[in-house]
Design a protein around this motif. Structure first.
Motif, short mmCIF file in Angstrom:
data_model
loop_
_atom_site.label_atom_id
_atom_site.label_comp_id
_atom_site.label_asym_id
_atom_site.label_seq_id
_atom_site.Cartn_x
_atom_site.Cartn_y
_atom_site.Cartn_z
N LYS A 240 69.07 29.81 136.96
CA LYS A 240 68.93 28.36 137.14
C LYS A 240 70.09 27.85 137.98
CE LYS A 240 69.35 23.96 134.65
NZ LYS A 240 69.35 23.25 133.35
N TRP A 241 69.80 26.98 138.94
CA TRP A 241 70.87 26.34 139.70
C TRP A 241 71.70 25.47 138.77
CZ3 TRP A 241 69.52 24.18 145.22
CH2 TRP A 241 69.24 25.26 146.07
N ASN A 242 73.02 25.61 138.88
CA ASN A 242 73.94 24.83 138.06
C ASN A 242 74.30 23.55 138.81
OD1 ASN A 242 75.98 23.80 136.43
ND2 ASN A 242 76.78 25.82 135.92
N TRP B 14 77.71 21.84 137.65
CA TRP B 14 78.92 22.41 138.27
C TRP B 14 79.05 21.92 139.70
CZ3 TRP B 14 79.31 25.13 142.75
CH2 TRP B 14 80.57 25.67 143.05
N SER C 202 82.49 22.75 133.20
CA SER C 202 81.38 23.70 133.37
C SER C 202 81.46 24.87 132.41
CB SER C 202 81.35 24.22 134.81
OG SER C 202 82.56 24.89 135.11
N ALA D 54 78.66 27.07 130.30
CA ALA D 54 78.44 28.12 131.31
C ALA D 54 77.50 29.21 130.83
CB ALA D 54 79.77 28.72 131.74
N GLU E 190 72.75 28.98 129.98
CA GLU E 190 71.69 29.50 130.85
C GLU E 190 72.31 30.56 131.75
OE1 GLU E 190 68.60 28.60 130.57
OE2 GLU E 190 68.51 26.51 129.85
N TYR F 220 73.22 31.19 135.35
CA TYR F 220 73.41 30.19 136.41
C TYR F 220 73.65 30.78 137.80
CZ TYR F 220 73.67 26.23 133.17
OH TYR F 220 73.38 25.25 132.25
N LEU G 128 75.57 29.10 141.23
CA LEU G 128 76.40 27.99 141.68
C LEU G 128 75.99 27.65 143.12
CD1 LEU G 128 79.85 29.39 140.46
CD2 LEU G 128 78.13 28.11 139.15
N GLY H 227 78.83 33.02 137.19
CA GLY H 227 77.60 32.60 137.85
C GLY H 227 77.48 33.23 139.22
#
Length: 798
Positions: free
Chosen positions: A542-544, A547, A572, A576, A579, A581, A583, A624
């Motif tokens: 998943k895109w964070n 952050w 973050s 963190a 999920e 992630y 970045l 991430g």
């Protein structure tokens, strides 16, 4: 945008036809006794008639066509044209009927027989052949401007059986046809020993469907399709039609009006703004077997994963897919990114949408070449050891009246409730995820890109807009779900099915969600239920966005003010590990007045570049995966524009002898190289035991220091310093041993964003730093080091 198909150049084997007649059609009858026995013929075996005669004259005519059938065929409203047209045995012989508008004469030829059909008017021709069984036959069609001695010889489309089987129709009705692209659309094939193309389309609300294309000069009158029962599928096999032919479906809406539509399942389309579909087949021979064999060797969340995001049409404007295949892999490999992420490549009418308003979900954009040309590019990247991700857009589609919107005259792909169908932000339409055929269309599309183009991952756009019924809607503009909640249960089920199907069918493929809220379980397995009562959505990453937003806000402040925003760089780590992630510093952050990454940063040009480098060093060390949009790897100062792409001239030594832009690019190369060679930076991205703060509260100093550990316990120490001053003898507590060693003798600087070759001031820690028995930061040992201005440094045990 709407565009009518352009008139094609006449082909030598065809006769041009005039425009179809305008309005009403006279009723024509034939004088025939239906009880009359067929004429005597010489017996020559089954289905064989009398010896061929050079000048046959007119054969007897069959019973006249019922006025209702005639009217429906001419209006494009007949559901079963094969029952009327073609050859059919009767008590008195074989009746053959043909619809060929504007033909002057039609002759049927079979083994041992040749008979001219009677002109019944309105383009209908018929004859009663003195045969007991339907023979294999061809038609000779003569037009007014054609040479009567050299008529156009064709196969009759209405003598062929259906090309789709019961299993295909059953799976489509169930919404479980995982290879839908093999059943619907245009497919060159050999059917009943005849070469041609099968056309199939889902249009359950249509009163009739016909095909228009190059092969009939865009007059669809003589090419009605048949409805395959209650499936909503219309089908027609057209002999002699092959690759390269343009076509559309002429759909008669429920109200009797007509609409000319591109094929939703087209695998190739015209170059926009033209919008016809094109018959195609793949002839590419893949050379990436080794890549595919080892793609699933290691789970992505335990592997290095640094991504270069690119907009293909503007990366090097004007290049084709095949030209890109000679340049892009070399560039990505030189910078040591593990993956490239392509902004949407599915066909879209407006280039300014960057591909996020898709009309051809199964067709790579033709702006840069054919589908096989795109395969060639993916193949070249794989052979260079580079994974290929692709943005995928199942959240919405545009309203172009030649595409999916009200495709067959009623809401079909979109929700029937206008309030649910209209996307409030983009003026587009949302898919009806609760309709089985629509869900099937999208799930199959996800697997299509992975299987037909060997795509290694799908980054799914705008997931949040799919998940919430009240997304961008005010009170009173949305209706709660059956449980009274705001969750779109149909979209949840669709995403779960899509992820489960993609992972089951394609080992090693990764799905990535652009999801901007705190939805629980985006990267949790679909069979695991979370606190909200929903199963996980099943994404791999998943895109964070949190952050991204917080860290960019922090670095955009002047250094003197950053101490008041220190928590934006540390928060973050609170979530963190909720999920898996990525970045992202994506295209969304460098357009529409947001400015490029380096231009967001305060200070003079030196400070901007230094902060840019320090930020990238912090990003690559943070738990991430990483994603960087093109142009940011060399600190492009201007916003990205799809019109001209990155400012490559900034890298020309003749522009500047200083290592400013080139230095940032060199840093990105070294970040990726060191990152890939250091398991501590990626092996435990989803394991809290792989991270430990050393100094997370040094707000006055603008310093953040933390440890990353690999699975063996070997650490890497990352220190980011966001002040424009040098800090000497800065003390940090460090571990005294790893899991498999007695102790750590010294720490060696392995990356420093302030090196002169990157454009920095070259403040370094050149000698190994030996731990001292001075307790600090809760650890029994510590080191003293020099922190360069606006920098990130990485240290590893010597």
């Amino acid at each position: 945008m709407t565009n009518s198909p352009r008139t094609p150049e006449p082909k030598a084997h065809r006769s041009p036809e005039p425009a179809p007649p305008a309005t009403s059609y006279p009723q024509v009858t034939a004088n025939i006794n239906p009880n009359q026995a067929p004429p005597a013929i010489e017996e020559r075996g089954p289905g064989v008639g009398a010896p061929e005669t050079p000048d046959p004259g007119h054969a007897p005519t069959p019973a006249p066509l019922a006025p209702a059938d005639r009217a429906r065929l001419l209006a494009g409203e007949h559901h079963d044209p094969h029952a009327i047209l073609g050859a059919h045995p009767t008590r008195t012989g074989v009746a053959i009927r043909v619809l060929r508008p504007f033909a002057r004469a039609v002759t049927v030829r079979a083994a041992g027989i040749r008979a001219e059909l009677h002109d019944d008017g309105d383009g209908f021709f018929s004859a009663l052949l003195p045969l007991r069984e339907v023979p294999e036959y061809t038609l000779q069609v003569t037009y007014d401007d054609a040479n009567a001695e050299d008529p156009h010889t064709v196969q009759d489309p209405y003598r062929f059986l259906p090309t789709l089987g019961d299993l295909d129709l059953h799976l489509i009705n169930e919404g479980r046809h995982e290879e839908l692209w093999k059943a619907l659309g245009a497919h060159p094939m050999t059917h009943q020993e005849v070469t041609g193309t099968r056309f199939t389309v889902w249009a359950p609300n249509a009163r009739g469907v016909r095909i228009a294309g190059d092969f009939n000069y865009w007059d669809s009158t003589g090419f009605p399709m048949r409805s395959l029962g209650s499936s909503g599928i219309w089908e027609l096999f057209l002999p002699s039609v092959g690759e390269g032919e343009r076509y559309k479906f002429d759909i008669t809406r429920p109200d009797g009006s007509h609409t000319l539509r591109a094929d939703p399942m087209a695998r190739r389309a015209e170059v926009p703004p033209a919008n016809a579909s094109i018959v195609t087949a793949s002839h590419h021979t893949w050379q990436d077997a080794d890549w595919l064999e080892h793609r699933a060797d290691r789970p992505v969340h335990e592997a290095p994963f640094s991504v270069y995001e690119i907009h293909l049409p503007s990366w090097r404007p004007g290049l084709t897919y095949r030209q890109l295949a000679t340049q892009l892999p070399a560039y990505i490999r030189d910078l040591n990114f593990t993956h490239v992420e392509l902004m949407p490549v599915a066909e879209h009418p407006f280039g300014g949408s960057w591909g996020y308003q898709v009309t051809g979900f199964y067709a790579p954009t033709s702006r840069m070449g054919t589908p096989d040309d795109f395969r060639f590019l993916v193949d070249a990247l794989h052979q260079s050891g580079i994974g290929v991700l692709m943005d995928w857009v199942p959240a919405h589609f545009p309203r172009d009246d030649w595409a999916l919107a009200e495709f067959d005259g009623r809401p079909l792909y979109e929700h029937e409730d206008p309030a649910r169908a209209a996307h409030p932000d983009w003026g587009t339409l949302e898919f009806d995820y609760g309709r089985t055929e629509v869900r099937n269309f999208l799930v199959a599309n996800a697997t299509y890109w992975c299987e037909e183009f060997h795509i290694d991952g799908l980054r799914v756009d705008a997931v949040a807009s799919m998940l919430y019924l009240d997304y961008s809607r005010e009170d009173g503009e949305w209706t709660p779900n059956a449980h009274g909640g705001r969750e779109n249960l149909d979209a949840v089920a669709f995403l779960q099915e899509m992820n489960a199907t993609v992972y089951r069918r394609n080992p090693g493929v990764i799905t990535i969600a652009e999801e901007s809220t705190a939805w629980d379980g985006v990267t949790r397995a679909t069979h695991h239920t979370g606190p909200g009562g929903f199963g996980g959505l099943g994404f791999g990453l998943k895109w964070n966005m949190g952050w991204m937003h917080d860290s960019l806000t922090y670095v955009s402040h002047e250094p003197v003010h950053r101490k008041y925003h220190h928590n934006e760089m540390t928060f973050s780590m609170v979530y963190a590990y909720s999920e898996n992630y990525v970045l992202p510093i994506s295209h969304d952050e460098v357009v529409h007045g947001k400015r490029s990454l380096v231009s967001k940063l305060p200070g003079d040009w030196w400070q901007q570049r230094a902060t840019h480098r320090a930020y990238l060093g912090f990003m690559w060390a943070h738990p991430g995966k990483q994603l960087l949009f093109m142009g940011q790897e060399f600190a492009q100062g201007a916003e990205w524009s799809e019109g001209h792409g990155p400012d490559w001239w900034l890298l020309d030594p003749s522009y500047s002898a200083e290592p400013d832009h080139r230095g940032v690019r060199d840093l990105v190369r070294d970040l990726n190289t060191t990152y890939t060679a250091t398991p501590a930076l990626w092996q435990r991205d989803t394991d809290p035991a792989g991270f430990a703060w050393v100094e997370g509260d040094a707000a006055e100093d603008n310093v953040l220091a933390f440890l990353r550990y690999d699975s063996d316990g070997t650490p890497l120490l990352a220190i980011s310093h966001f002040s424009p001053v040098v800090r000497h003898d800065y003390r940090l507590g460090v571990p005294t041993r790893t899991l498999n060693k007695e102790g750590i003798p010294a720490w060696q600087e392995v990356l420093n964003t302030d090196l002169s070759r990157y454009g920095g001031s070259d403040v370094r820690n050149p000698e190994p730093l030996k731990p001292e028995s001075v307790p600090y930061h809760g650890r029994p040992s510590s080191i003293q080091l020099t922190l360069p201005p606006l920098s990130t440094i990485w240290l590893r045990p010597e």
